[in-house]
Design a protein around this motif. Structure first.
Motif, PDB file in Angstrom:
ATOM      1  N   ARG A 139      72.587 -21.242 -82.789  1.00 20.79           N
ATOM      2  CA  ARG A 139      73.374 -20.108 -82.343  1.00 20.79           C
ATOM      3  C   ARG A 139      73.287 -19.945 -80.843  1.00 20.79           C
ATOM      4  O   ARG A 139      73.013 -18.891 -80.308  1.00 20.79           O
ATOM      5  CB  ARG A 139      72.899 -18.821 -83.048  1.00 20.79           C
ATOM      6  CG  ARG A 139      73.121 -18.821 -84.541  1.00 20.79           C
ATOM      7  CD  ARG A 139      74.588 -19.067 -84.904  1.00 20.79           C
ATOM      8  NE  ARG A 139      75.489 -18.187 -84.193  1.00 20.79           N
ATOM      9  CZ  ARG A 139      75.786 -16.953 -84.599  1.00 20.79           C
ATOM     10  NH1 ARG A 139      75.260 -16.465 -85.677  1.00 20.79           N
ATOM     11  NH2 ARG A 139      76.617 -16.211 -83.907  1.00 20.79           N
ATOM     12  N   SER A 174      85.280 -28.493 -81.101  1.00 27.76           N
ATOM     13  CA  SER A 174      83.886 -28.412 -80.704  1.00 27.76           C
ATOM     14  C   SER A 174      83.183 -29.677 -81.156  1.00 27.76           C
ATOM     15  O   SER A 174      83.398 -30.163 -82.276  1.00 27.76           O
ATOM     16  CB  SER A 174      83.222 -27.188 -81.338  1.00 27.76           C
ATOM     17  OG  SER A 174      81.894 -27.033 -80.855  1.00 27.76           O
ATOM     18  N   THR A 200      83.073 -28.192 -75.751  1.00 25.59           N
ATOM     19  CA  THR A 200      84.138 -27.419 -76.391  1.00 25.59           C
ATOM     20  C   THR A 200      85.451 -27.621 -75.654  1.00 25.59           C
ATOM     21  O   THR A 200      85.484 -28.038 -74.485  1.00 25.59           O
ATOM     22  CB  THR A 200      83.801 -25.912 -76.406  1.00 25.59           C
ATOM     23  OG1 THR A 200      83.731 -25.434 -75.053  1.00 25.59           O
ATOM     24  CG2 THR A 200      82.486 -25.640 -77.111  1.00 25.59           C
ATOM     25  N   THR A 257      81.236 -20.674 -81.725  1.00 27.52           N
ATOM     26  CA  THR A 257      82.435 -20.504 -82.544  1.00 27.52           C
ATOM     27  C   THR A 257      82.311 -21.295 -83.842  1.00 27.52           C
ATOM     28  O   THR A 257      82.044 -22.494 -83.829  1.00 27.52           O
ATOM     29  CB  THR A 257      83.688 -20.954 -81.782  1.00 27.52           C
ATOM     30  OG1 THR A 257      83.794 -20.217 -80.561  1.00 27.52           O
ATOM     31  CG2 THR A 257      84.941 -20.731 -82.615  1.00 27.52           C
ATOM     32  N   ARG A 258      82.549 -20.608 -84.934  1.00 28.66           N
ATOM     33  CA  ARG A 258      82.458 -21.242 -86.254  1.00 28.66           C
ATOM     34  C   ARG A 258      83.827 -21.703 -86.743  1.00 28.66           C
ATOM     35  O   ARG A 258      84.841 -21.023 -86.557  1.00 28.66           O
ATOM     36  CB  ARG A 258      81.832 -20.269 -87.259  1.00 28.66           C
ATOM     37  CG  ARG A 258      80.331 -20.082 -87.044  1.00 28.66           C
ATOM     38  CD  ARG A 258      79.757 -18.946 -87.846  1.00 28.66           C
ATOM     39  NE  ARG A 258      78.296 -19.037 -87.880  1.00 28.66           N
ATOM     40  CZ  ARG A 258      77.496 -18.047 -88.218  1.00 28.66           C
ATOM     41  NH1 ARG A 258      78.013 -16.875 -88.563  1.00 28.66           N
ATOM     42  NH2 ARG A 258      76.191 -18.207 -88.237  1.00 28.66           N
ATOM     43  N   SER A 314      79.424 -23.389 -86.992  1.00 35.34           N
ATOM     44  CA  SER A 314      79.662 -23.989 -85.680  1.00 35.34           C
ATOM     45  C   SER A 314      79.191 -25.440 -85.693  1.00 35.34           C
ATOM     46  O   SER A 314      78.371 -25.843 -86.528  1.00 35.34           O
ATOM     47  CB  SER A 314      78.913 -23.216 -84.593  1.00 35.34           C
ATOM     48  OG  SER A 314      77.520 -23.463 -84.658  1.00 35.34           O
TER      49      SER A 314
END
Length: 520
Positions: A54, A113, A127, A142-143, A322
């Motif tokens: 994270r 990503s 990214t 970002t997931r 992510s």
């Protein structure tokens, strides 16, 4: 209850299937996953963060106003904008980032990503683009929906139950899910957990939209494609059955079981399998179409679009994660010092005993594909596709290595991942085998589920497929490498057919909606 021919009439069930046929074929990728084009420039180093995945300089809410202001600039050179965004990449990853930005540009991607983890360190993340069309930039946090990569998590959750002595992989699933034996094919009563997890149960794989809310009953109305254990044939619905059986076994919902028993020990949270939670924590949108015609769908709306909001598909393709979380999870799941699985369970997960016959040397473990890498070390992985998202994961336990490439527009970043493998693991791109002589494929194959015969004939240097009962007549098949052929009609959505055993004379023909055995 045990009559093998029940439900195979040419009445309403068959007519309903034919009505869905074009949709199913055109949405093949979404079925396998059960479960805006402008990007913005941000000149920043790639984000490297904590080991729980994270990491980042902020959530997906960062950068929205900057993105709106700079969208016009990036439209003129999306590749250059991506390179500027990831300008701080270590020299070791320079060619990989260049490939990532080039592929993102060439595919006119919305957002993407890439994450790589080596050893004990935190992931490197690159990214590109935006999380939702016209909105915030993709960040390391970002997931994305990752489709069938979820199967690896579901298999690991089953192994957690095996570790606790609650089941054996070779137990019949009907011991906890008697509904599995209540359908038209008595052979379903012998299906084991292992067969479901390795796609050898013989279960068909109809679309969630076709099965509806009473999906388990509707699935039982279809005869098995083969005797359990006889043939590898991909079935996302088989993983949905696994999820239902786990719920019966534990008296708890699949998503809660996964969060509590697998994700939490790996430092992850329930947002990975809860669409509404993922949306609140900055999940990307999925996108259909390109350019100004692209349409964005939240991870809640795209579930409704692709499956009719069929939450029972979560064990097959529901994860929203992510790239950094995904590579950290893959590394830690098989790491002796970090995995919540026992050594025996990790060996089962990666055994990969079942040949898929889709690519030379490829084998399937429990929710994971495997092939031999440089020096004979195995490389594992899986892909996921939901139509509006695409994902690829590879990992090498011997090297404590994992890489993932995610996009939110349905186009997989396969060349990026090939560059990762070549640069970091010295694995050359695979070369698919050439098409063999036509007589290896031509003949008649019977798809028992539909009382239908599928005819393959030679046509010049290619093949043609006809199955009148399936509304397919003289469809050209283009060779796609090895035993794979792609239907040459746009309305079939690039649907792939696979001839099994095509190194000799093919014994079976596999499509996404049927399996046919050669009869002549």
């Amino acid at each position: 209850m045990k009559h093998a021919r029940k439900g195979r009439s040419t009445g309403a069930p068959r007519r309903a299937w034919v009505g869905w046929c074009a949709l199913i074929l055109a949405c093949e990728a979404a079925a396998h996953g059960h479960g805006g084009i402008e990007a913005t420039e941000l000149a920043a180093a790639p984000v490297v963060g904590s080991g729980n995945g994270r990491q980042g300089t902020g959530g997906a809410e960062d950068g929205g106003e900057r993105g709106a202001a700079r969208g016009g600039e990036e439209r003129s050179d999306r590749r250059a904008a991506c390179l500027r965004r990831n300008a701080g990449a270590p020299a070791r990853y320079a060619r990989i980032v260049a490939a990532f930005c080039a592929e993102y540009h060439n595919l006119a991607g919305v957002g993407a990503s890439l994450a790589i983890v080596e050893g004990d360190g935190p992931p490197f993340v690159a990214t590109a683009g935006v999380a939702c069309l016209g909105g915030q930039e993709v960040t390391a946090a970002t997931r994305f929906r990752v489709g069938s990569i979820t199967k690896l998590l579901t298999a690991a959750l089953v192994l957690r139950q095996a570790d606790a002595g609650r089941l054996d992989l070779d137990d019949e699933v009907v011991r906890v899910l008697p509904e599995l034996a209540a359908g038209v094919d008595e052979r379903a009563g012998t299906i084991t957990w292992r067969q479901l997890l390795t796609h050898t149960a013989g279960l068909p794989d109809p679309s969630p939209l076709e099965l509806g809310s009473e999906w388990l009953t509707a699935l039982g109305e279809r005869p098995l494609w083969r005797e359990p254990g006889a043939l590898w044939s991909y079935s996302s619905d088989g993983y949905a059955v696994v999820g239902a059986a786990l719920e019966q076994l534990r008296g708890e919902g699949y998503t809660r079981l996964l969060a509590d028993e697998l994700l939490a020990p790996l430092g992850l949270d329930a947002a990975i399998v809860e669409p509404e939670m993922a949306l609140r924590t900055g999940a990307a949108c999925g996108h259909l179409g390109r350019g100004e015609q692209a349409r964005a769908f939240s991870v809640v709306d795209d579930l409704a679009l692709g499956t009719g909001d069929a939450r029972w598909t979560a064990p097959a393709g529901g994860a929203i994660v992510s790239a950094a979380e995904l590579v950290t999870l893959a590394r830690d799941l098989v790491d002796p010092g970090r995995s919540p699985l026992s050594p025996a369970a990790r060996r089962e997960l990666l055994a990969a005993d079942v040949p898929t016959l889709e690519r030379p040397g490829e084998r399937y473990g429990l929710g994971v594909r495997a092939r031999v890498g440089a020096g004979g070390s195995p490389i594992y992985g899986h892909s996921g596709a939901t139509g509006d998202f695409a994902a690829d994961l590879v990992f090498a336990p011997d090297r404590r290595f994992a890489a993932a490439a995610l996009s939110n527009d349905g186009d997989p970043l396969r060349m990026t991942l090939a560059t990762v493998l070549q640069e970091l693991l010295e694995v050359a791109p695979e070369r698919a085998a050439a098409m063999g002589p036509a007589h290896l494929y031509t003949g008649t194959y019977r798809a028992d589920r539909f009382d239908e015969e599928v005819t393959i004939s030679a046509h010049g240097s290619g093949l043609r497929l006809s199955a009148p009962g399936l509304l397919l007549t003289d469809v050209p098949l283009g060779h796609a490498g090895d035993g794979r052929f792609v239907a040459g009609r746009p309305e079939l959505g690039g649907f792939t057919f696979l001839f099994v055993g095509a190194d000799a004379r093919a014994s079976d023909l596999r499509g996404h909606v049927f399996v046919g055995a050669r009869v002549e």
